[in-house]
Design a protein around this motif. Structure first.
Motif, PDB file in Angstrom:
ATOM      1  N   ASP A   1       6.490  -3.580  71.075  1.00  0.00           N
ATOM      2  CA  ASP A   1       5.879  -4.122  72.302  1.00  0.00           C
ATOM      3  C   ASP A   1       6.919  -4.291  73.417  1.00  0.00           C
ATOM      4  N   ILE A   2       8.165  -4.568  73.065  1.00  0.00           N
ATOM      5  CA  ILE A   2       9.222  -4.688  74.076  1.00  0.00           C
ATOM      6  C   ILE A   2       9.563  -3.315  74.639  1.00  0.00           C
ATOM      7  N   ILE A   3       9.621  -2.315  73.771  1.00  0.00           N
ATOM      8  CA  ILE A   3       9.882  -0.936  74.205  1.00  0.00           C
ATOM      9  C   ILE A   3       8.814  -0.523  75.230  1.00  0.00           C
ATOM     10  N   LYS A   4       7.560  -0.807  74.923  1.00  0.00           N
ATOM     11  CA  LYS A   4       6.465  -0.452  75.847  1.00  0.00           C
ATOM     12  C   LYS A   4       6.558  -1.242  77.143  1.00  0.00           C
ATOM     13  N   GLU A   5       6.818  -2.553  77.021  1.00  0.00           N
ATOM     14  CA  GLU A   5       6.900  -3.414  78.201  1.00  0.00           C
ATOM     15  C   GLU A   5       7.993  -2.936  79.154  1.00  0.00           C
ATOM     16  N   TYR A   6       9.131  -2.525  78.615  1.00  0.00           N
ATOM     17  CA  TYR A   6      10.249  -2.062  79.439  1.00  0.00           C
ATOM     18  C   TYR A   6      10.075  -0.618  79.894  1.00  0.00           C
ATOM     19  N   GLN A   7       9.040   0.060  79.381  1.00  0.00           N
ATOM     20  CA  GLN A   7       8.738   1.451  79.722  1.00  0.00           C
ATOM     21  C   GLN A   7       9.925   2.378  79.393  1.00  0.00           C
TER      22      GLN A   7
END
Length: 171
Positions: free
Chosen positions: A80-86
Motif C-alpha cells: 500500500d505504501i508503494i502504491k501511495e508513493y506511486q
C-alpha cells in the motif's frame, strides 16, 4: 555552539521493540514544538514497530542520555505504501520514513550525518534505492535530501498534504 557529531558526542542506538513508548513520546514532543505542523505527519506506532521487526532500522540519537533525534528506515515497504508513493521499480527498496531532530540540535548537520549512516546500512543490506518524502516548503530537509543526491521524482498529495517524493541510488 557545540559541534554535534554522531558517534562522538552524540550516541547512536539501534531501537528495539522496548523503545516504542519513548519513541512515541519523543515524536509527540517534536510535533508539539513544530511551527509548521503541516511539514510532518505523525507516524503510527506500527510504522515504528514494522521496521524494527522486519529488518528495517529505527535509530535513536542521544545527547547526555536524552533522546534528541530519530531516523526510521523501512526495508521492502508494504504494497500500500508503494502504491501511495506511486513507485514503479520497487525491488530492493527502502524508505527513509522519518527524521526528527530536537529543535536545539537543528543546524548541526545531524540529519545529513544520519543519512550517511543510513546509506551505509542500505549498502550492507543490498538495497538499490532509498525513497523519502518531504513537504515542498520544508526547505532545510529538502535541501539536505538534494545535497545527499536524492532527486525529486513526483509531487503528490499524501500524508495529509502535498509532498515531494525523492529517490536516490543506494549503491
Amino acid at each position: 555552539m557545540i559541534n554535534y557529531i554522531i558517534n562522538e558526542n552524540i550516541k547512536l542506538k539501534k531501537s528495539t521493540i522496548n523503545d516504542i513508548k519513548n519513541i512515541m513520546k519523543f515524536q509527540e514532543e517534536i510535533i508539539n514544538d513544530m511551527e509548521n505542523k503541516e511539514f510532518f505527519k505523525p507516524l503510527m506506532e506500527e510504522e515504528f514497530t514494522y521496521p524494527i521487526m522486519n529488518n528495517g532500522i529505527v535509530y535513536l540519537l542521544y545527547f547526555e542520555n536524552e533522546i534528541i533525534g530519530i531516523f526510521v528506515l523501512t526495508i521492502n515497504p508494504k504494497e500500500d505504501i508503494i502504491k501511495e508513493y506511486q513507485l514503479e521499480d520497487t525491488i530492493n527498496i527502502a524508505i527513509l520514513d522519518s527524521v526528527m531532530i530536537k529543535r536545539e540540535f537543528r543546524g548541526s548537520k545531524l540529519q545529513l550525518q544520519g543519512m550517511k549512516i543510513i546509506d551505509n546500512d542500505c549498502k550492507k543490506l543490498n538495497i538499490d534505492k532509498i525513497v523519502a518524502t518531504v513537504h515542498p516548503n520544508n526547505k532545510y530537509s529538502l535541501n539536505n535530501l538534494l545535497k545527499d543526491n536524492y532527486k525529486i521524482i513526483n509531487t503528490i498529495n499524501i500524508h495529509g498534504g502535498i509532498r515531494n517524493i525523492l529517490i536516490k541510488a543506494a549503491k
